[in-house]
Design a protein around this motif. Structure first.
Motif, PDB file in Angstrom:
ATOM      1  N   MET A  20      -2.791  -0.023  -1.763  1.00  0.00           N
ATOM      2  CA  MET A  20      -3.380   0.742  -0.695  1.00  0.00           C
ATOM      3  C   MET A  20      -4.095   1.935  -1.305  1.00  0.00           C
ATOM      4  SD  MET A  20      -1.633   2.443   2.627  1.00  0.00           S
ATOM      5  CE  MET A  20      -2.111   1.154   3.734  1.00  0.00           C
ATOM      6  N   GLN A  49       7.822  -1.375  -3.403  1.00  0.00           N
ATOM      7  CA  GLN A  49       7.844  -2.753  -2.916  1.00  0.00           C
ATOM      8  C   GLN A  49       9.231  -3.324  -3.165  1.00  0.00           C
ATOM      9  OE1 GLN A  49       4.499  -5.263  -3.964  1.00  0.00           O
ATOM     10  NE2 GLN A  49       5.868  -7.008  -4.223  1.00  0.00           N
ATOM     11  N   ARG A  92       6.380  -3.544   1.584  1.00  0.00           N
ATOM     12  CA  ARG A  92       5.741  -2.523   0.755  1.00  0.00           C
ATOM     13  C   ARG A  92       5.613  -1.253   1.587  1.00  0.00           C
ATOM     14  NH1 ARG A  92       0.081  -4.109  -1.764  1.00  0.00           N
ATOM     15  NH2 ARG A  92      -0.603  -3.933   0.396  1.00  0.00           N
ATOM     16  N   VAL A  96       3.020   3.952   5.631  1.00  0.00           N
ATOM     17  CA  VAL A  96       2.632   2.643   6.134  1.00  0.00           C
ATOM     18  C   VAL A  96       3.585   1.623   5.523  1.00  0.00           C
ATOM     19  CG1 VAL A  96       0.821   0.889   6.191  1.00  0.00           C
ATOM     20  CG2 VAL A  96       0.203   3.301   6.369  1.00  0.00           C
ATOM     21  N   GLU A 111       4.144  -2.449   5.128  1.00  0.00           N
ATOM     22  CA  GLU A 111       3.472  -3.737   5.245  1.00  0.00           C
ATOM     23  C   GLU A 111       4.431  -4.843   4.834  1.00  0.00           C
ATOM     24  OE1 GLU A 111      -0.968  -2.895   3.805  1.00  0.00           O
ATOM     25  OE2 GLU A 111       0.594  -2.137   2.461  1.00  0.00           O
ATOM     26  N   CYS A 148       4.680  -8.831   3.394  1.00  0.00           N
ATOM     27  CA  CYS A 148       3.926  -9.829   2.649  1.00  0.00           C
ATOM     28  C   CYS A 148       3.963 -11.152   3.410  1.00  0.00           C
ATOM     29  CB  CYS A 148       4.531 -10.004   1.264  1.00  0.00           C
ATOM     30  SG  CYS A 148       3.632 -11.160   0.222  1.00  0.00           S
ATOM     31  N   TRP A 182      -1.145  -8.837   2.988  1.00  0.00           N
ATOM     32  CA  TRP A 182      -0.245  -7.791   3.460  1.00  0.00           C
ATOM     33  C   TRP A 182      -0.613  -7.440   4.890  1.00  0.00           C
ATOM     34  CZ3 TRP A 182       3.989  -6.384   0.875  1.00  0.00           C
ATOM     35  CH2 TRP A 182       4.056  -6.726  -0.480  1.00  0.00           C
ATOM     36  N   GLN A 183       0.380  -7.474   5.776  1.00  0.00           N
ATOM     37  CA  GLN A 183       0.169  -7.182   7.197  1.00  0.00           C
ATOM     38  C   GLN A 183       0.949  -5.917   7.561  1.00  0.00           C
ATOM     39  OE1 GLN A 183       1.528 -10.351   9.719  1.00  0.00           O
ATOM     40  NE2 GLN A 183       1.102  -9.229  11.593  1.00  0.00           N
ATOM     41  N   ARG A 184       0.261  -4.949   8.154  1.00  0.00           N
ATOM     42  CA  ARG A 184       0.925  -3.696   8.530  1.00  0.00           C
ATOM     43  C   ARG A 184       1.894  -3.940   9.671  1.00  0.00           C
ATOM     44  NH1 ARG A 184      -2.367   1.466  10.555  1.00  0.00           N
ATOM     45  NH2 ARG A 184      -2.755   0.050  12.264  1.00  0.00           N
ATOM     46  N   CYS A 185       3.125  -3.434   9.525  1.00  0.00           N
ATOM     47  CA  CYS A 185       4.106  -3.587  10.603  1.00  0.00           C
ATOM     48  C   CYS A 185       4.584  -2.235  11.118  1.00  0.00           C
ATOM     49  CB  CYS A 185       5.271  -4.468  10.182  1.00  0.00           C
ATOM     50  SG  CYS A 185       6.192  -3.916   8.760  1.00  0.00           S
ATOM     51  N   HIS A 191       3.465   2.266  11.032  1.00  0.00           N
ATOM     52  CA  HIS A 191       2.695   3.405  10.539  1.00  0.00           C
ATOM     53  C   HIS A 191       3.288   4.643  11.190  1.00  0.00           C
ATOM     54  CE1 HIS A 191      -1.207   5.902  10.515  1.00  0.00           C
ATOM     55  NE2 HIS A 191      -0.522   6.129   9.428  1.00  0.00           N
TER      56      HIS A 191
END
Length: 133
Positions: free
Chosen positions: A1, A9, A73, A83, A85, A87, A96-99, A101
């Motif tokens: 990022m 991670q 991560r 943030v 994320e 995997c 990587w998908q943000r879950c 914030h």
């Protein structure tokens, strides 16, 4: 990022035995300000779970997850934003998908104004097994 000042991670596997057994990452400032995300087992089914608590109020969200293993991560930017994320393996590779914030409010714990924007935080992994009812 881009622009991270901290990045962690972790890979883990939850071995659930009881309702709400869970494992994941927690960023903890105080009882009224924290973030937790990971796998939580609800009714025997693993779920990607995220709880964000600010000013003592929590927002909990979940979504289906196909396994009890997960790679997360955590990234922190210079402005106190975090943030998280997850995997996701897709046909073309890893994504990587943000879950989650979250931006922690400026710390009121410091008497030194030069460091007032740096809250004292605990960042770590947690595995919780709940006793059977």
């Amino acid at each position: 990022m881009f622009g991270c000042t901290l990045q962690i991670q972790v890979d883990f596997n939850v071995k659930p035995e009881n309702q709400f057994d869970q494992g994941g990452i927690i960023v903890y400032r105080d009882p009224d300000t924290w973030l937790k995300t990971g796998i939580e087992v609800v009714d025997g089914v693993p779920r990607l779970s995220c709880v964000v608590t600010r000013h003592g109020f929590s927002d909990w969200s979940t979504q289906s997850w196909p396994a009890t293993s997960l790679t997360l991560r955590l990234s922190q930017t210079g402005n106190g934003s975090y943030v998280v994320e997850v995997c996701v393996c897709v046909f073309v590779g890893v994504m990587w998908q943000r879950c989650a914030h979250f931006r922690f409010p400026p710390s009121r714990l410091h008497s030194d104004r030069a460091h007032a924007d740096r809250p004292h935080l605990w960042i770590g992994m947690a595995m919780v097994n709940h006793p059977a009812s």
